[in-house]
Design a protein around this motif. Sequence first.
Motif, PDB file in Angstrom:
ATOM      1  N   PRO A  38       0.797  -1.282  -0.068  1.00  0.00           N
ATOM      2  CA  PRO A  38      -0.034   0.781   0.262  1.00  0.00           C
ATOM      3  C   PRO A  38       1.118   1.643  -0.218  1.00  0.00           C
ATOM      4  CG  PRO A  38      -0.648  -1.303   1.861  1.00  0.00           C
ATOM      5  CD  PRO A  38       0.755  -1.863   0.993  1.00  0.00           C
ATOM      6  N   HIS A  39       0.094   2.078  -0.628  1.00  0.00           N
ATOM      7  CA  HIS A  39       1.037   3.629  -0.441  1.00  0.00           C
ATOM      8  C   HIS A  39       1.236   4.173   0.564  1.00  0.00           C
ATOM      9  CE1 HIS A  39       1.699   3.341  -4.577  1.00  0.00           C
ATOM     10  NE2 HIS A  39       0.146   3.852  -5.206  1.00  0.00           N
ATOM     11  N   SER A  40       2.071   5.322   1.087  1.00  0.00           N
ATOM     12  CA  SER A  40       2.193   6.269   1.972  1.00  0.00           C
ATOM     13  C   SER A  40       1.218   7.495   1.597  1.00  0.00           C
ATOM     14  CB  SER A  40       3.764   6.501   2.380  1.00  0.00           C
ATOM     15  OG  SER A  40       3.896   7.612   3.281  1.00  0.00           O
ATOM     16  N   GLY A  41       1.324   8.190   3.316  1.00  0.00           N
ATOM     17  CA  GLY A  41       0.109   8.395   3.461  1.00  0.00           C
ATOM     18  C   GLY A  41       0.557  10.089   3.618  1.00  0.00           C
ATOM     19  N   VAL A  42       2.478   9.601   3.655  1.00  0.00           N
ATOM     20  CA  VAL A  42       3.548  11.276   3.736  1.00  0.00           C
ATOM     21  C   VAL A  42       4.084  11.210   2.232  1.00  0.00           C
ATOM     22  CG1 VAL A  42       1.938  11.992   6.202  1.00  0.00           C
ATOM     23  CG2 VAL A  42       4.177   9.925   5.620  1.00  0.00           C
ATOM     24  N   ARG A  43       4.525   9.829   2.211  1.00  0.00           N
ATOM     25  CA  ARG A  43       6.184   9.975   1.650  1.00  0.00           C
ATOM     26  C   ARG A  43       5.364   9.496  -0.203  1.00  0.00           C
ATOM     27  NH1 ARG A  43       9.819   6.897   4.391  1.00  0.00           N
ATOM     28  NH2 ARG A  43       7.673   5.682   5.426  1.00  0.00           N
ATOM     29  N   THR A  44       5.939  10.413  -1.077  1.00  0.00           N
ATOM     30  CA  THR A  44       5.833   9.327  -2.972  1.00  0.00           C
ATOM     31  C   THR A  44       6.967   8.353  -2.702  1.00  0.00           C
ATOM     32  OG1 THR A  44       7.921  10.442  -3.511  1.00  0.00           O
ATOM     33  CG2 THR A  44       5.333  11.589  -3.565  1.00  0.00           C
ATOM     34  N   PRO A  45       5.918   6.986  -3.481  1.00  0.00           N
ATOM     35  CA  PRO A  45       6.957   5.709  -3.608  1.00  0.00           C
ATOM     36  C   PRO A  45       8.275   6.319  -3.592  1.00  0.00           C
ATOM     37  CG  PRO A  45       5.129   6.254  -4.715  1.00  0.00           C
ATOM     38  CD  PRO A  45       5.054   6.796  -4.391  1.00  0.00           C
ATOM     39  N   PHE A  46       9.136   7.026  -4.292  1.00  0.00           N
ATOM     40  CA  PHE A  46      10.370   7.033  -4.328  1.00  0.00           C
ATOM     41  C   PHE A  46      11.082   7.675  -3.418  1.00  0.00           C
ATOM     42  CE2 PHE A  46       9.499   8.066  -8.732  1.00  0.00           C
ATOM     43  CZ  PHE A  46       9.484   6.592  -9.175  1.00  0.00           C
TER      44      PHE A  46
END
Length: 331
Positions: A38-46
């Motif tokens: 799942p994606h983070s709510g405060v950071r981009t994937p990179f």
Amino acid sequence: MSAPTVSDFAAMQQAREAAWLSPLATPSYPARREREEPHSGVRTPFQRDRDRIVHSKAFRRLKHKTQVFVAPEGDHFRTRLTHTLEVTGISRTVARALRLNEDLTEAIGLGHDVGHPPFGHLGEDILDRAGRERFGRGFRHNEHSLRVVSALEGLNLTEPVRDGILRHSSGAGEPATLEGKIVRLVDRIAYINHDIDDALRAGILAVEDLPAEEIAILGPTGPARIDTLVHDLVAHSEAAGDIVQSEEVGRAMYALRSFMFERVYLGPAQREQAERVERVLRGLFDWYCEHPDELPPGEMPERVIDYLAGMTDRFAIRAWTERFVPQGLAR
């Protein structure tokens, strides 16, 4: 007011990138990883990739790995860690100027050398030869960097970061992204200029030894040369839609690189270092092949190569001393 959700954050970042980034930039979404998460709510994937690399054990060990000068006594010589930070900083500058993805560029820059063995390229050459002779397989630090982040540390990085790490070295093919191409070229810009600075500090070179024609084009000092190279890179890359240098500046940079190979990287002082490094690293390689019980569990040849490549300079010297120097003499 409620906190933004994960999907809100991703949507906001995508909107920002659509408004700011060049059409040639690599977007942060969707994130392609070996294992979906799942994606983070405060950071981009990179950004997550960058943080995972910085928090890894392999990254921390870079502070005690050679750039050019083995275990230097002076406090101001570069290490593999400071080289990595210089490459990353310059690469981000170029990426921002070209409106490319800074987070991706930063993650590749920070991860590009995490697989470097002790003793710099001397160590890499020795491991490569030893591996070919005993196991029929060589060693390349860029390939091992990818192995470190994927198999050994299990960081589950995104595909563009893994590609940039693997392809930052010549002979590995062109990076798939412009951000990866930036790091590949800036790696050379950084090491040529900071290695000149270290060679001057060590007394191996004097200012008057530097080739006059190339210095006249690029600049009299390291900061001046980097400034020239970065401005040239940005101007010509923007016009070309690719990561390129002008013919004059590119030729001058590679001529300066050739000079460094002749006078420093393959010069008399380095040959002297090479004999000591060969004794230590080859001795340890043969020892561990014959005493695999001293290695972490696994299969050969990865078992011995992973262990040696992960060593810092001082750990390798200590391991060799414990095994080959009579302890009465070592005290």
